[in-house]
Scaffold this motif. Sequence first.
Motif, PDB file in Angstrom:
ATOM      1  N   ALA A 288       0.812  -1.219   0.000  1.00  0.00           N
ATOM      2  CA  ALA A 288       0.000   0.000   0.000  1.00  0.00           C
ATOM      3  C   ALA A 288       0.845   1.268   0.000  1.00  0.00           C
ATOM      4  N   LEU A 289       2.119   1.160   0.403  1.00  0.00           N
ATOM      5  CA  LEU A 289       2.984   2.336   0.520  1.00  0.00           C
ATOM      6  C   LEU A 289       4.090   2.354  -0.528  1.00  0.00           C
ATOM      7  N   LYS A 290       4.070   1.425  -1.492  1.00  0.00           N
ATOM      8  CA  LYS A 290       5.174   1.338  -2.444  1.00  0.00           C
ATOM      9  C   LYS A 290       5.211   2.523  -3.398  1.00  0.00           C
ATOM     10  N   SER A 291       4.060   3.032  -3.762  1.00  0.00           N
ATOM     11  CA  SER A 291       4.061   4.188  -4.667  1.00  0.00           C
ATOM     12  C   SER A 291       4.692   5.409  -3.992  1.00  0.00           C
ATOM     13  N   ARG A 292       4.362   5.624  -2.721  1.00  0.00           N
ATOM     14  CA  ARG A 292       4.965   6.741  -1.994  1.00  0.00           C
ATOM     15  C   ARG A 292       6.457   6.502  -1.767  1.00  0.00           C
ATOM     16  N   ALA A 293       6.825   5.248  -1.495  1.00  0.00           N
ATOM     17  CA  ALA A 293       8.236   4.931  -1.293  1.00  0.00           C
ATOM     18  C   ALA A 293       9.029   5.150  -2.581  1.00  0.00           C
ATOM     19  N   GLY A 294       8.434   4.826  -3.748  1.00  0.00           N
ATOM     20  CA  GLY A 294       9.116   5.068  -5.013  1.00  0.00           C
ATOM     21  C   GLY A 294       9.371   6.541  -5.265  1.00  0.00           C
ATOM     22  N   ARG A 295       8.393   7.378  -4.911  1.00  0.00           N
ATOM     23  CA  ARG A 295       8.582   8.823  -5.112  1.00  0.00           C
ATOM     24  C   ARG A 295       9.669   9.391  -4.215  1.00  0.00           C
ATOM     25  N   ILE A 296       9.674   8.976  -2.959  1.00  0.00           N
ATOM     26  CA  ILE A 296      10.681   9.532  -2.045  1.00  0.00           C
ATOM     27  C   ILE A 296      12.070   8.980  -2.367  1.00  0.00           C
ATOM     28  N   LEU A 297      12.141   7.727  -2.846  1.00  0.00           N
ATOM     29  CA  LEU A 297      13.431   7.174  -3.260  1.00  0.00           C
ATOM     30  C   LEU A 297      13.989   7.942  -4.459  1.00  0.00           C
ATOM     31  N   ALA A 298      13.130   8.262  -5.414  1.00  0.00           N
ATOM     32  CA  ALA A 298      13.586   9.008  -6.586  1.00  0.00           C
ATOM     33  C   ALA A 298      14.073  10.396  -6.189  1.00  0.00           C
ATOM     34  N   ALA A 299      13.362  11.048  -5.277  1.00  0.00           N
ATOM     35  CA  ALA A 299      13.751  12.392  -4.864  1.00  0.00           C
ATOM     36  C   ALA A 299      15.101  12.389  -4.139  1.00  0.00           C
ATOM     37  N   LYS A 300      15.275  11.470  -3.205  1.00  0.00           N
ATOM     38  CA  LYS A 300      16.533  11.434  -2.446  1.00  0.00           C
ATOM     39  C   LYS A 300      17.692  10.939  -3.317  1.00  0.00           C
ATOM     40  N   SER A 301      17.396  10.041  -4.274  1.00  0.00           N
ATOM     41  CA  SER A 301      18.464   9.575  -5.172  1.00  0.00           C
ATOM     42  C   SER A 301      18.956  10.712  -6.061  1.00  0.00           C
ATOM     43  N   THR A 302      18.051  11.581  -6.484  1.00  0.00           N
ATOM     44  CA  THR A 302      18.465  12.727  -7.286  1.00  0.00           C
ATOM     45  C   THR A 302      19.362  13.654  -6.485  1.00  0.00           C
ATOM     46  N   LEU A 303      19.017  13.886  -5.213  1.00  0.00           N
ATOM     47  CA  LEU A 303      19.867  14.731  -4.367  1.00  0.00           C
ATOM     48  C   LEU A 303      21.244  14.106  -4.160  1.00  0.00           C
ATOM     49  N   ALA A 304      21.263  12.791  -3.938  1.00  0.00           N
ATOM     50  CA  ALA A 304      22.551  12.120  -3.738  1.00  0.00           C
ATOM     51  C   ALA A 304      23.389  12.145  -5.007  1.00  0.00           C
ATOM     52  N   ALA A 305      22.760  11.997  -6.184  1.00  0.00           N
ATOM     53  CA  ALA A 305      23.508  12.054  -7.447  1.00  0.00           C
ATOM     54  C   ALA A 305      24.112  13.437  -7.661  1.00  0.00           C
ATOM     55  N   ARG A 306      23.403  14.476  -7.262  1.00  0.00           N
ATOM     56  CA  ARG A 306      23.943  15.834  -7.409  1.00  0.00           C
ATOM     57  C   ARG A 306      25.121  16.067  -6.465  1.00  0.00           C
ATOM     58  N   VAL A 307      25.048  15.471  -5.289  1.00  0.00           N
ATOM     59  CA  VAL A 307      26.193  15.581  -4.366  1.00  0.00           C
ATOM     60  C   VAL A 307      27.395  14.856  -4.942  1.00  0.00           C
ATOM     61  N   ASP A 308      27.178  13.663  -5.512  1.00  0.00           N
ATOM     62  CA  ASP A 308      28.288  12.893  -6.077  1.00  0.00           C
ATOM     63  C   ASP A 308      28.850  13.553  -7.327  1.00  0.00           C
ATOM     64  N   ALA A 309      27.993  14.208  -8.104  1.00  0.00           N
ATOM     65  CA  ALA A 309      28.479  14.853  -9.329  1.00  0.00           C
ATOM     66  C   ALA A 309      29.418  16.009  -9.029  1.00  0.00           C
ATOM     67  N   THR A 310      29.211  16.671  -7.926  1.00  0.00           N
ATOM     68  CA  THR A 310      30.080  17.788  -7.531  1.00  0.00           C
ATOM     69  C   THR A 310      31.193  17.352  -6.587  1.00  0.00           C
ATOM     70  N   ARG A 311      31.291  16.034  -6.325  1.00  0.00           N
ATOM     71  CA  ARG A 311      32.305  15.482  -5.405  1.00  0.00           C
ATOM     72  C   ARG A 311      32.211  16.158  -4.044  1.00  0.00           C
ATOM     73  N   GLY A 312      30.977  16.339  -3.571  1.00  0.00           N
ATOM     74  CA  GLY A 312      30.776  17.041  -2.308  1.00  0.00           C
ATOM     75  C   GLY A 312      31.040  16.193  -1.087  1.00  0.00           C
ATOM     76  N   ASP A 313      30.782  14.877  -1.171  1.00  0.00           N
ATOM     77  CA  ASP A 313      30.943  14.025   0.003  1.00  0.00           C
ATOM     78  C   ASP A 313      31.488  12.669  -0.459  1.00  0.00           C
ATOM     79  N   PRO A 314      32.796  12.513  -0.598  1.00  0.00           N
ATOM     80  CA  PRO A 314      33.352  11.225  -1.065  1.00  0.00           C
ATOM     81  C   PRO A 314      33.172  10.084  -0.066  1.00  0.00           C
ATOM     82  N   SER A 315      32.955  10.402   1.195  1.00  0.00           N
ATOM     83  CA  SER A 315      32.825   9.344   2.199  1.00  0.00           C
ATOM     84  C   SER A 315      31.454   8.679   2.188  1.00  0.00           C
ATOM     85  N   GLY A 316      30.445   9.309   1.579  1.00  0.00           N
ATOM     86  CA  GLY A 316      29.104   8.717   1.527  1.00  0.00           C
ATOM     87  C   GLY A 316      28.273   8.948   2.766  1.00  0.00           C
TER      88      GLY A 316
END
Length: 485
Positions: A288-316
Amino acid sequence: MATLEDSFLADLDELSDNEAELEESDGDDAKKDDEDIDMDMADLETLNYDDLDSVSKLQKSQRYLDIMQKVKEALGKESDGAEKGTVLEDDPEYKLIVDCNQLSVDIENEIAIVHNFIRDKYRLKFQELESLVNHPIDYARVVKKIGNETDLTLVNLEGLLPSAIIMVVSVTALTTKGSPLPEDVLEKTLEACDRALDLDSARKKVLDFVESKMGSIAPNLSAIVGSAVAAKLMGTAGGLSALAKMPACNVQVLGHKRKNLAGFSSATSQSRVGYLEQTEIFQSTPPALKSRAGRILAAKSTLAARVDATRGDPSGTNGKALREEIRKKIEKWQEPPPARQPKPLPVPDSEPKKRRGGRRLRKMKERYAVTDMRKLANRMAFGTPEESSLGDGLGEGYGMLGQAGSNRLRISSVPSKLKINPTIAKKLKERNYASGATTSGLTSSLAFTPVQGIELCNPQQALGLGSGTQSTYFSESGTFSKLKK
């Protein structure tokens, strides 16, 4: 000195020269466009769609061979246990990873081209198959398995397609209008199927290499979705920079397959989710919550990809914090709602509520006030029986009414505060008088008096109706009146 006419003529000559130059330039551009169109048409005419090599050229390109050789060597080194630290942008291995991402996109496009080739050739044999099996690799495997066989009951498709799709394909093959392919066409079709499968295996090898390096390339993205899903997202998007520029709604559908339900219900099918459904967070979320989980995963993954693209946090560390935030949100969604607390009644006011005063309120209080009669009826005397409506204590009791020694109900005469307005009383009197002015039909003009016995009299005069309009206009003693101007 030039006149006004000469200046106008000079301006007209300049305009005509400019128009001639523009026409010449437009003519040159049109000729170039015509030449380009002719060249494109010539290429299309020379392109032979019956030859697979003229359609699919990626596997024979030098770039494809070089990158695949480097990937094979890098995977062999990694298997020996050679580990490296953070990959820098000037590192050759990082450049290889960027090339692998671009190559994976090219391989996807090449698979689509080969899939169209197979579909065009095999349409003569089984036209309905392309609408039943949508995925290119599955379609190539099924075509290679069926071949020129007309009876699909002899073909084992287990492991290639779901059971429901296998049943639909078998039933549809019985009613198809196709005919067996010639030997040369069948050979080209099977060769195209092998090439599509080889391209798919090469794409998997490239993704495995990128996945092995995801811990150093995109540590934050790998901390959220895992190395395998991060590699697939980067490969489909065309690199980490391209993934960082994507909106979250597009990241959510990367790798989404269009599912063919074959007429079954779509209520239980998960839609609008791509590679993110392979993550551990998504799989452990209730349906029942998978659709909401997919949206929040996509949003946070985009933020993490932007951090990695700028080499902002190499430690993760940032990616781990985002993963923990996602997990807490999903747990918060699963918590039951808080119990409803009993609402206490408000504290009653000790002082009476203040009300507005005024003449209207006072009159209303006087109108509904308890009368003296009701006060006496509500009061009882000690040792004295009260009278009742039915007697012997039955019926409604009268209380202290009639307790003055007689059997009559006595009420002390108290002047009422509800006095009638004199104007209203006068109007009521005149209304009663007018209603009583009509004489009855039983009224007689004979009157019995103690002095003369029977007398003849005017009944209207007896009622006092002599004064009025009859005493002025129609009386015998009436005179004319003179009005002063």
